[in-house]
Design an enzyme around this catalytic site. Structure first.
Site, short mmCIF file in Angstrom:
data_model
loop_
_atom_site.label_atom_id
_atom_site.label_comp_id
_atom_site.label_asym_id
_atom_site.label_seq_id
_atom_site.Cartn_x
_atom_site.Cartn_y
_atom_site.Cartn_z
N ARG A 62 0.84 -1.22 0.00
CA ARG A 62 0.00 0.00 0.00
C ARG A 62 0.87 1.26 0.00
NH1 ARG A 62 -4.22 -0.70 4.62
NH2 ARG A 62 -4.99 1.32 3.86
N GLN A 96 -9.88 9.09 8.64
CA GLN A 96 -9.63 7.68 8.95
C GLN A 96 -8.55 7.15 8.02
OE1 GLN A 96 -13.60 5.42 9.82
NE2 GLN A 96 -14.10 7.08 8.39
N ILE A 98 -5.07 6.59 5.99
CA ILE A 98 -3.64 6.60 6.34
C ILE A 98 -2.81 7.11 5.17
CG2 ILE A 98 -3.94 4.78 8.05
CD1 ILE A 98 -2.79 2.77 6.07
N HIS A 114 -6.38 7.09 12.44
CA HIS A 114 -5.97 5.68 12.28
C HIS A 114 -4.51 5.56 11.88
CE1 HIS A 114 -10.41 4.34 11.54
NE2 HIS A 114 -10.16 4.60 12.80
N CYS A 122 8.60 2.47 16.36
CA CYS A 122 9.52 1.53 17.03
C CYS A 122 8.76 0.84 18.17
CB CYS A 122 10.70 2.32 17.59
SG CYS A 122 11.79 1.33 18.63
N GLY A 181 -17.17 10.21 2.25
CA GLY A 181 -16.49 9.03 1.73
C GLY A 181 -16.21 7.95 2.74
N THR A 182 -17.15 7.73 3.67
CA THR A 182 -16.97 6.65 4.64
C THR A 182 -18.25 5.84 4.77
OG1 THR A 182 -16.35 6.07 6.92
CG2 THR A 182 -17.47 8.18 6.61
N ALA A 225 -17.18 12.18 -4.72
CA ALA A 225 -16.58 13.22 -3.88
C ALA A 225 -16.02 14.38 -4.70
CB ALA A 225 -15.46 12.60 -3.04
C1 BV8 Z 1 -11.21 0.78 19.04
C2 BV8 Z 1 -6.23 0.23 9.71
C3 BV8 Z 1 -11.28 0.77 21.33
C4 BV8 Z 1 -5.45 1.17 8.95
C5 BV8 Z 1 -8.51 0.47 10.32
C6 BV8 Z 1 -17.91 0.22 19.24
C7 BV8 Z 1 -17.10 1.15 19.89
C8 BV8 Z 1 -15.71 1.06 19.82
C9 BV8 Z 1 -15.12 0.03 19.07
C10 BV8 Z 1 -15.92 -0.89 18.43
C11 BV8 Z 1 -17.30 -0.80 18.51
N1 BV8 Z 1 -17.82 -1.82 17.77
C12 BV8 Z 1 -16.81 -2.53 17.22
C13 BV8 Z 1 -15.63 -2.00 17.62
C14 BV8 Z 1 -14.32 -2.52 17.25
C15 BV8 Z 1 -13.79 -1.99 15.94
C16 BV8 Z 1 -14.83 -1.83 14.88
O1 BV8 Z 1 -15.36 -0.75 14.68
N2 BV8 Z 1 -15.10 -2.90 14.16
C17 BV8 Z 1 -16.04 -2.83 13.06
C18 BV8 Z 1 -15.54 -3.67 11.90
C19 BV8 Z 1 -17.40 -3.25 13.55
N3 BV8 Z 1 -13.11 -0.72 16.15
C20 BV8 Z 1 -11.83 -0.74 16.54
O2 BV8 Z 1 -11.22 -1.75 16.79
C21 BV8 Z 1 -11.13 0.62 16.68
N4 BV8 Z 1 -10.49 0.64 17.95
O3 BV8 Z 1 -12.39 0.95 19.02
O4 BV8 Z 1 -10.49 0.70 20.16
C22 BV8 Z 1 -10.44 0.47 22.45
C23 BV8 Z 1 -10.99 0.64 23.67
C24 BV8 Z 1 -10.22 0.37 24.75
C25 BV8 Z 1 -8.93 -0.06 24.57
C26 BV8 Z 1 -8.38 -0.23 23.34
C27 BV8 Z 1 -9.14 0.02 22.24
C28 BV8 Z 1 -10.00 0.79 15.68
C29 BV8 Z 1 -10.55 1.09 14.32
C30 BV8 Z 1 -9.39 1.35 13.34
C31 BV8 Z 1 -9.05 0.08 12.65
N5 BV8 Z 1 -8.14 0.31 11.54
N6 BV8 Z 1 -7.63 0.43 9.36
C32 BV8 Z 1 -5.48 0.76 7.52
O5 BV8 Z 1 -5.03 -0.37 7.21
O6 BV8 Z 1 -5.95 1.59 6.73
S1 BV8 Z 1 -10.15 0.76 9.95
C33 BV8 Z 1 -10.44 0.73 8.28
O7 BV8 Z 1 -11.83 1.01 8.10
C34 BV8 Z 1 -9.74 1.87 7.59
O8 BV8 Z 1 -8.77 2.49 8.34
C35 BV8 Z 1 -10.83 2.87 7.31
O9 BV8 Z 1 -10.42 4.08 7.77
C36 BV8 Z 1 -11.94 2.39 8.14
C37 BV8 Z 1 -13.29 2.86 7.68
O10 BV8 Z 1 -13.45 2.48 6.32
P1 BV8 Z 1 -13.93 3.62 5.30
O11 BV8 Z 1 -12.90 4.68 5.25
O12 BV8 Z 1 -15.31 4.04 5.65
O13 BV8 Z 1 -13.88 2.85 3.92
P2 BV8 Z 1 -15.01 1.89 3.33
O14 BV8 Z 1 -14.41 1.16 2.18
O15 BV8 Z 1 -15.66 1.12 4.43
O16 BV8 Z 1 -16.12 2.91 2.77
C38 BV8 Z 1 -15.80 3.78 1.71
C39 BV8 Z 1 -17.05 4.57 1.38
O17 BV8 Z 1 -16.72 5.50 0.34
C40 BV8 Z 1 -18.19 3.70 0.87
O18 BV8 Z 1 -19.37 4.02 1.58
C41 BV8 Z 1 -18.32 4.08 -0.61
O19 BV8 Z 1 -19.67 4.10 -1.03
C42 BV8 Z 1 -17.76 5.47 -0.63
N7 BV8 Z 1 -17.14 5.86 -1.91
C43 BV8 Z 1 -16.45 5.08 -2.77
N8 BV8 Z 1 -16.03 5.82 -3.81
C44 BV8 Z 1 -16.46 7.09 -3.59
C45 BV8 Z 1 -17.17 7.13 -2.38
N9 BV8 Z 1 -17.71 8.24 -1.89
C46 BV8 Z 1 -17.57 9.37 -2.62
N10 BV8 Z 1 -16.89 9.43 -3.79
C47 BV8 Z 1 -16.33 8.31 -4.31
N11 BV8 Z 1 -15.68 8.38 -5.49
#
Ligand code: BV8
Length: 242
Positions: A62, A96, A98, A114, A122, A181-182, A225
């Site tokens: 990436r 969100q 990176i 994120h 490190c 875009g999320t 977007a």
């Molecule tokens: C945490 C790594 C807590 C980097 C990522 C409730 C509360 C708290 C936590 C949770 C909860 N429920 C569940 C959880 C746990 C978990 C979670 O949310 N799981 C999900 C799957 C249910 N969350 C976590 O673990 C987070 N940490 O909560 O810690 C904690 C508490 C105490 C102690 C310790 C910890 C950490 C979350 C971060 C994880 N890392 N990525 C990387 O590799 O990039 S997340 C990953 O998804 C990406 O980083 C990205 O940022 C994120 C969201 O994705 P989107 O950006 O929305 O992308 P996606 O493809 O989904 O959507 C794109 C959209 O764009 C679409 O809708 C599409 O239609 C649209 N689109 C497409 N093209 C266009 C467009 N729009 C406009 N124009 C276009 N051209």
């Protein structure tokens, strides 16, 4: 939204959709990253412990993709930078993503909740540094010289996102919350709209399709977007000029 005043604060949340038209994959579109990789293997601390080489290669691919000269900020990134420059009140951009397209597009008041693909961390000192090369299990940490102790400076699932206090303070004080875009599926970012609305903010979503939380917004506008964001910024700046 017409009640917005030029001195009001704006918080913007972006996701992978804002970088799609720059040529970067999203996560959950049909051709997205999670269709090619299992999230558990490449975006969790457990996956990294199990097979660090696989995770490092995932981010190496990436990182080199992002360094491709064909990948440039698009009109949506540029429009958000213009809003930050020309809107009299504070504009905080929480991404969100990176990738570094917001910085390269001119945004400066920016939080990468994120983490950042162009930084490595490190494992022994916790220090993050700029990093544009591949990382392997033999790469020595510049801080300690020890091999195999560097990881991407990226927040994995189960890890705490960055600068959450600053983000929640801004959400409590903003008059406009703009989500771009999320898919609204990853928390705590997906809960920001409720936090902002709870404190009286007007909430708008600009996305290719209605997100999981679109009913939580006062306005949800669908489209690309690069079309929606410049037009919305024009709408805001016209308000500021009144
Ligand atoms: C945490 C790594 C807590 C980097 C990522 C409730 C509360 C708290 C936590 C949770 C909860 N429920 C569940 C959880 C746990 C978990 C979670 O949310 N799981 C999900 C799957 C249910 N969350 C976590 O673990 C987070 N940490 O909560 O810690 C904690 C508490 C105490 C102690 C310790 C910890 C950490 C979350 C971060 C994880 N890392 N990525 C990387 O590799 O990039 S997340 C990953 O998804 C990406 O980083 C990205 O940022 C994120 C969201 O994705 P989107 O950006 O929305 O992308 P996606 O493809 O989904 O959507 C794109 C959209 O764009 C679409 O809708 C599409 O239609 C649209 N689109 C497409 N093209 C266009 C467009 N729009 C406009 N124009 C276009 N051209």
């Amino acid at each position: 939204m017409d009640r917005l005043k030029a001195t009001d604060r704006i918080v913007i949340l972006t996701g992978a959709g804002i970088s799609k038209e720059s040529g970067l994959d999203t996560f959950r579109d049909t051709d997205g990253i999670w269709a090619q990789y299992d999230l558990e293997d490449v975006a969790t601390p457990q996956g990294f412990a199990r097979n660090p080489a696989l995770v490092l290669d995932f981010y190496n691919a990436r990182r080199s993709g992002l360094l491709d000269p064909a990948v440039q900020p698009n009109a949506a990134h540029a429009a958000l930078a213009r809003l930050e420059r020309e809107w009299p009140g504070e504009v905080l951009l929480v991404t969100q993503n990176i990738d570094d397209l917001h910085e390269r597009g001119g945004s400066t008041n920016l939080i990468h909740m994120h983490g950042e693909l162009m930084k490595a961390r490190c494992l022994d000192t916790g220090r993050a540094i700029d990093w544009r090369e591949d990382i392997t299990t033999d790469t020595p940490s510049p801080m300690t010289g020890r091999p195999g102790r560097l990881r991407p400076h990226v927040v994995w699932f189960g890890e705490m996102p960055l600068e959450m206090d600053r983000i929640y303070t801004a959400l409590a004080e903003c008059s406009l919350f703009l989500s771009i875009g999320t898919s609204g599926t990853v928390y705590p970012a997906a809960g920001f709209v409720q936090e902002a609305s709870l404190h009286g903010a007007y909430a708008v979503e600009l996305n290719m399709e209605p997100s999981a939380g679109h009913t939580l917004f006062d306005e949800a506008i669908c489209g690309q977007a690069t079309k929606l964001v410049p037009a919305f910024v024009d709408r805001l700046l016209a308000l500021a000029a009144m």
